[in-house]
Scaffold this motif. Sequence first.
Motif, PDB file in Angstrom:
ATOM      1  N   PHE A  37       0.812  -1.212   0.000  1.00  0.00           N
ATOM      2  CA  PHE A  37       0.000   0.000   0.000  1.00  0.00           C
ATOM      3  C   PHE A  37       0.851   1.271   0.000  1.00  0.00           C
ATOM      4  O   PHE A  37       0.320   2.366  -0.174  1.00  0.00           O
ATOM      5  CB  PHE A  37      -0.976  -0.011   1.180  1.00  0.00           C
ATOM      6  N   ARG A  38       2.140   1.142   0.190  1.00  0.00           N
ATOM      7  CA  ARG A  38       3.043   2.303   0.132  1.00  0.00           C
ATOM      8  C   ARG A  38       3.577   2.526  -1.278  1.00  0.00           C
ATOM      9  O   ARG A  38       4.253   3.508  -1.540  1.00  0.00           O
ATOM     10  CB  ARG A  38       4.201   2.115   1.108  1.00  0.00           C
ATOM     11  N   TRP A  39       3.302   1.602  -2.173  1.00  0.00           N
ATOM     12  CA  TRP A  39       3.788   1.714  -3.547  1.00  0.00           C
ATOM     13  C   TRP A  39       2.926   2.684  -4.349  1.00  0.00           C
ATOM     14  O   TRP A  39       1.716   2.749  -4.167  1.00  0.00           O
ATOM     15  CB  TRP A  39       3.754   0.364  -4.246  1.00  0.00           C
ATOM     16  N   ASN A  40       3.575   3.413  -5.261  1.00  0.00           N
ATOM     17  CA  ASN A  40       2.840   4.284  -6.174  1.00  0.00           C
ATOM     18  C   ASN A  40       2.437   3.550  -7.447  1.00  0.00           C
ATOM     19  O   ASN A  40       1.482   3.920  -8.112  1.00  0.00           O
ATOM     20  CB  ASN A  40       3.675   5.511  -6.544  1.00  0.00           C
ATOM     21  N   ARG A  41       3.203   2.535  -7.791  1.00  0.00           N
ATOM     22  CA  ARG A  41       2.908   1.765  -9.003  1.00  0.00           C
ATOM     23  C   ARG A  41       3.493   0.372  -8.874  1.00  0.00           C
ATOM     24  O   ARG A  41       4.363   0.132  -8.046  1.00  0.00           O
ATOM     25  CB  ARG A  41       3.438   2.458 -10.244  1.00  0.00           C
ATOM     26  N   GLY A  42       2.991  -0.504  -9.713  1.00  0.00           N
ATOM     27  CA  GLY A  42       3.482  -1.871  -9.695  1.00  0.00           C
ATOM     28  C   GLY A  42       2.698  -2.734 -10.661  1.00  0.00           C
ATOM     29  O   GLY A  42       1.793  -2.267 -11.356  1.00  0.00           O
ATOM     30  N   HIS A  43       3.044  -3.985 -10.701  1.00  0.00           N
ATOM     31  CA  HIS A  43       2.409  -4.952 -11.584  1.00  0.00           C
ATOM     32  C   HIS A  43       1.983  -6.151 -10.759  1.00  0.00           C
ATOM     33  O   HIS A  43       2.573  -6.429  -9.712  1.00  0.00           O
ATOM     34  CB  HIS A  43       3.383  -5.417 -12.677  1.00  0.00           C
ATOM     35  N   TYR A  44       0.986  -6.866 -11.243  1.00  0.00           N
ATOM     36  CA  TYR A  44       0.547  -8.052 -10.525  1.00  0.00           C
ATOM     37  C   TYR A  44       0.281  -9.191 -11.502  1.00  0.00           C
ATOM     38  O   TYR A  44       0.017  -8.969 -12.684  1.00  0.00           O
ATOM     39  CB  TYR A  44      -0.702  -7.777  -9.694  1.00  0.00           C
ATOM     40  N   LYS A  45       0.371 -10.380 -10.979  1.00  0.00           N
ATOM     41  CA  LYS A  45       0.060 -11.583 -11.752  1.00  0.00           C
ATOM     42  C   LYS A  45      -0.454 -12.622 -10.766  1.00  0.00           C
ATOM     43  O   LYS A  45       0.173 -12.851  -9.729  1.00  0.00           O
ATOM     44  CB  LYS A  45       1.311 -12.091 -12.461  1.00  0.00           C
ATOM     45  N   PHE A  46      -1.591 -13.228 -11.082  1.00  0.00           N
ATOM     46  CA  PHE A  46      -2.120 -14.293 -10.238  1.00  0.00           C
ATOM     47  C   PHE A  46      -1.982 -15.616 -10.974  1.00  0.00           C
ATOM     48  O   PHE A  46      -2.390 -15.742 -12.124  1.00  0.00           O
ATOM     49  CB  PHE A  46      -3.586 -14.060  -9.864  1.00  0.00           C
TER      50      PHE A  46
END
Length: 188
Positions: free
Chosen positions: A100-109
């Motif tokens: 929750f402190r990140w401004n951006r990122g990527h995810y994969k499930f």
Amino acid sequence: IQKKSGLLELTSDLDNIGIYFHDGQIVRVKALKKDESILLGQLLVRSGRITAEQLRKALEIQRETMQKLGYILSANNFLSEKDLRETLHYQMLETAYKVFRWNRGHYKFSQEVVTFDPALTIPIDPEHVLMDGIRMIDEWPMIEAKIRTFDAVYARGDLKVHHLFRSHLREARFASDHLPLFAELELV
């Protein structure tokens, strides 16, 4: 709510975090970068559940045997299984909250079978993590406005704090004149 099992990989410039789900509940959280403040041994010593000497002995055994630290602490009666389970639960939450402190990122499930030790795991409802994370984001500006420096040491704001630290205290300021929730202590 879907009751899926698998790995949610969250990636940013700051870290890579894996959140493992079993039947829709979070059962393990791993960060690629180890945060010294939430290492199991450090959490246990800071919470007073084990001593620094017990941690030193357990780490020595771990170097020789390559066993998990929690197992060593429990097997040597340094720590109850209940205290270990609660601390591992806290460690999972704190690692998940980093996202929750990140401004951006990527995810994969990736849907896959996830194994875990039910004796040492308190499953976490992901809705609670999301609600707590959103609350943290919402309240962070208010916290930054109250805290002058992140180098300060904070303690519950009752009169006992002042007496406990009197010899090491330069100044104590309470967050509120009416309801002292915490005190900012400037140590000498």
